[in-house]
Structures are given as C-alpha cells and as structure tokens.
Write a protein that holds these residues in place. Structure first.
Motif, PDB file in Angstrom:
ATOM      1  N   ARG A 194       0.839  -1.213   0.000  1.00 20.46           N
ATOM      2  CA  ARG A 194       0.000   0.000   0.000  1.00 20.46           C
ATOM      3  C   ARG A 194       0.870   1.257   0.000  1.00 20.46           C
ATOM      4  O   ARG A 194       1.752   1.403   0.838  1.00 20.46           O
ATOM      5  N   CYS A 195       0.572   2.157  -0.925  1.00 20.71           N
ATOM      6  CA  CYS A 195       1.325   3.406  -1.062  1.00 20.71           C
ATOM      7  C   CYS A 195       1.365   4.158   0.264  1.00 20.71           C
ATOM      8  O   CYS A 195       0.327   4.389   0.887  1.00 20.71           O
ATOM      9  N   GLN A 196       2.570   4.529   0.708  1.00 17.86           N
ATOM     10  CA  GLN A 196       2.701   5.237   1.981  1.00 17.86           C
ATOM     11  C   GLN A 196       2.126   6.652   1.908  1.00 17.86           C
ATOM     12  O   GLN A 196       1.881   7.272   2.933  1.00 17.86           O
ATOM     13  N   ILE A 197       1.938   7.152   0.696  1.00 13.81           N
ATOM     14  CA  ILE A 197       1.399   8.503   0.541  1.00 13.81           C
ATOM     15  C   ILE A 197      -0.136   8.468   0.462  1.00 13.81           C
ATOM     16  O   ILE A 197      -0.815   9.126   1.229  1.00 13.81           O
ATOM     17  N   CYS A 198      -0.682   7.680  -0.495  1.00 10.63           N
ATOM     18  CA  CYS A 198      -2.127   7.753  -0.773  1.00 10.63           C
ATOM     19  C   CYS A 198      -2.876   6.456  -0.464  1.00 10.63           C
ATOM     20  O   CYS A 198      -4.084   6.383  -0.635  1.00 10.63           O
ATOM     21  N   ASN A 199      -2.149   5.406  -0.040  1.00 13.87           N
ATOM     22  CA  ASN A 199      -2.760   4.137   0.365  1.00 13.87           C
ATOM     23  C   ASN A 199      -3.233   3.257  -0.796  1.00 13.87           C
ATOM     24  O   ASN A 199      -3.821   2.206  -0.593  1.00 13.87           O
ATOM     25  N   VAL A 230       5.753   3.467  -2.771  1.00  7.87           N
ATOM     26  CA  VAL A 230       4.738   4.337  -3.389  1.00  7.87           C
ATOM     27  C   VAL A 230       4.062   3.643  -4.575  1.00  7.87           C
ATOM     28  O   VAL A 230       4.591   2.691  -5.139  1.00  7.87           O
ATOM     29  N   CYS A 231       2.885   4.180  -4.940  1.00 11.71           N
ATOM     30  CA  CYS A 231       2.217   3.716  -6.156  1.00 11.71           C
ATOM     31  C   CYS A 231       2.856   4.461  -7.340  1.00 11.71           C
ATOM     32  O   CYS A 231       3.580   5.440  -7.161  1.00 11.71           O
ATOM     33  N   ALA A 232       2.568   3.987  -8.535  1.00 12.36           N
ATOM     34  CA  ALA A 232       3.171   4.585  -9.726  1.00 12.36           C
ATOM     35  C   ALA A 232       2.775   6.062  -9.864  1.00 12.36           C
ATOM     36  O   ALA A 232       3.582   6.902 -10.260  1.00 12.36           O
ATOM     37  N   ASN A 233       1.534   6.371  -9.499  1.00 16.49           N
ATOM     38  CA  ASN A 233       1.013   7.730  -9.617  1.00 16.49           C
ATOM     39  C   ASN A 233       1.756   8.710  -8.703  1.00 16.49           C
ATOM     40  O   ASN A 233       2.207   9.777  -9.139  1.00 16.49           O
ATOM     41  N   CYS A 234       1.907   8.333  -7.434  1.00 14.68           N
ATOM     42  CA  CYS A 234       2.642   9.191  -6.493  1.00 14.68           C
ATOM     43  C   CYS A 234       4.106   9.298  -6.901  1.00 14.68           C
ATOM     44  O   CYS A 234       4.722  10.355  -6.757  1.00 14.68           O
ATOM     45  N   HIS A 235       4.664   8.189  -7.405  1.00 20.80           N
ATOM     46  CA  HIS A 235       6.063   8.214  -7.824  1.00 20.80           C
ATOM     47  C   HIS A 235       6.275   9.271  -8.919  1.00 20.80           C
ATOM     48  O   HIS A 235       7.239  10.031  -8.891  1.00 20.80           O
TER      49      HIS A 235
HETATM   50 ZN    ZN Z   1       0.123   6.790  -4.055  1.00 18.36          ZN
END
Ligand code: ZN
Length: 282
Positions: A194-199, A230-235
């Motif tokens: 799970r993305c640490q920024i947006c989950n 992170v997810c690809a989007n946040c990255h």
């Molecule tokens: Zn994210």
C-alpha cells in the motif's frame, strides 16, 4: 550470573536479565524475581521447556514461593553442566505460549550469535526468496511472527547512519540504482504494497501487490528513512509535480504535491514501543 528473558513482543531484542548465585547454579535452579513473575503462572506447576534449539520440550518444576514473592525453576543441572554455564553467562528465557506454560531457554551468547548471523545474511541477500527465509529464521529465533520481525529489522536498519549515494555509479549505468533486496522485502512485508502517501494498491497477476520504491532525497543512498513505498502515480508526482517535503526525526512525515497535502504513513510512528532494551534484575 545473569539470566536474560526474551519476552514475546513487537520488537526483537527485548529481554530482561536476572542475576544468580553460584550456589543456585550448583542446585540446578533458576530464581525468577517478583518483577518478572508476570511471565509465569501465579501458581506452582509443571512447565514445558525447550532447551536451546531442541524440538522436544522437557517438563520442569516451577514453584511459587509465597514467602519471598519469587519463584524457582528446578531440574536444570544437566543443561547448565552440558553448556558449561559460568557466572559470566546469561540465559535467555522465551515465553512461547503462556497458556500452555511453554518456554524456551537459550544460552544468551548462542542466541545473539544466531540472530547476528542471519541479520548479516539478510543485509547482503541477493534474492527475495532468501530474504524471506532469513526473516523467518530471525522471527523463529525471537519467537515472534514475520510481520513483527520485519518491523524490528527495519528499525534496526534505520538506526544506522544514512549513507551518501554513489551518484557516479548511477550515471555510469544510466539506469537508476536498484534498491537492495532486503529493503524491498521489508517494505513489502510492512506496508503490504500500500502506497505510503495515498494508500493505493493493486494486485498483479501473480497475486502480489504492485509498488515502486522512491528515493526521497536523491543524493542520499538506500536507508529506511530515505526510501518509501509508493504507487506509480505518487512516484510520478514526486518527479513532475511541485513537491514539498516535511520530516520528523529524519522520517518523511508529510508531502505536498501541488498544494495538496498528504500525511505519509510511517510504521515507526504507529508503534508504541520501539525500544531495543535489555534490563538487568537482581
Ligand atoms: Zn500513491
């Protein structure tokens, strides 16, 4: 002589030490002081003890002394003799299952050596299968589950200094430097992808979560404080958006992408007790 008690807990290396006299060693007896009685039943009983790495438990007498508000464990002569226990040694006593009165006694030297051996293997591991194997070993030695073992290993690694990144290597390879296997495995175990920024998270065809690892400050090398899952989007937002970082004790705590604020999930901030300690009792 000191006795170490490893308590099943969130973090490995939590253990308490007892001091014992030579005469008690001669009697083949351990004394449990009042402060540690919570690890044992509050009545006299037979307890089952695994010695060192043994897979077979032996029954031993646990006797509560009403007068002295302490307890004694009898019948340890053989084991103390075989292991040549001297007053300089320590013994780790693990609570395996308090309901079943199941314990493990290990010579502290061996206990620490075993853990360090697998930690060193983990730190230089080259593939994920072996990283998980070593984590399982460390978890078993500490009598904790693999999730908690991953957290404690992550915290151990976070206590080392953050090294500078060798940027010349990255330029030479033109590709980004790969994050060491053990960091990847620990982060996956802890955050379950799970993305640490947006989950956000999604599963790949193989049933495992897809995630990327981001170097927070590009001039610093791989370190628990400098990598986040992170997810690809946040990255991509880290790369292309207007980014503001906020840190607490060196851990990224908040990130702002184009004026939108995100609280960063950090396992270290959700733990109540993150001390690696060893208490000595007399
Ligand atoms: Zn994210």
């Amino acid at each position: 002589m000191e006795l170490g008690l490893a308590v099943n807990s969130k973090i490995n290396y939590n253990y308490n030490s007892l001091r014992l006299t030579q005469s008690r060693i001669d009697y083949g007896m351990l004394t449990v002081p009042r402060s540690l009685l919570f690890l044992f039943p509050n009545y006299s009983a037979d307890i089952s003890v695994f010695f060192n790495n043994s897979k077979n438990a032996q029954k031993k007498k646990f006797v509560v002394s009403e007068k002295n508000k302490e307890a004694r464990i009898y019948g340890l002569s053989n084991w103390l003799k075989i292991n040549k226990i001297t007053p300089n040694d320590e013994i780790v006593i693990q609570v395996i299952d308090i309901k079943e009165l199941l314990y493990r006694f290990i010579i502290e030297k061996k206990f620490v050596q075993e853990i360090i051996k697998y930690e060193n293997k983990l730190d230089t591991v080259k593939n994920e299968e072996f990283a998980n194997k070593y984590l399982k070993k460390i978890a078993d030695i500490n009598a904790v589950d693999e999730y908690n073992s991953s957290i404690s290993q992550f915290i151990r690694l976070s206590k080392k200094g953050v090294p500078d990144r060798d940027l010349s290597e990255i330029r030479k390879n033109t590709k980004k430097s790969l994050v060491p296997v053990h960091f990847r495995v620990l982060l996956e175990n802890i955050y379950k992808g799970r993305c640490q920024i947006c989950n956000f998270s999604f599963l790949k065809k193989d049933g495992r979560p897809y995630f990327e690892l981001h170097h927070i400050l590009p001039n610093l090398a791989e370190h628990p404080k400098n990598i986040c899952l992170v997810c690809a989007n946040c990255h991509k937002q880290f790369t292309y958006a207007k980014v503001e970082h906020n840190f607490v004790d060196g851990w990224l705590s908040n990130v702002v992408f184009n004026d939108k604020n995100y609280k960063v999930k950090q396992i270290i901030h959700s733990l109540e007790n993150i001390n690696f300690y060893k208490n000595v009792y007399f």
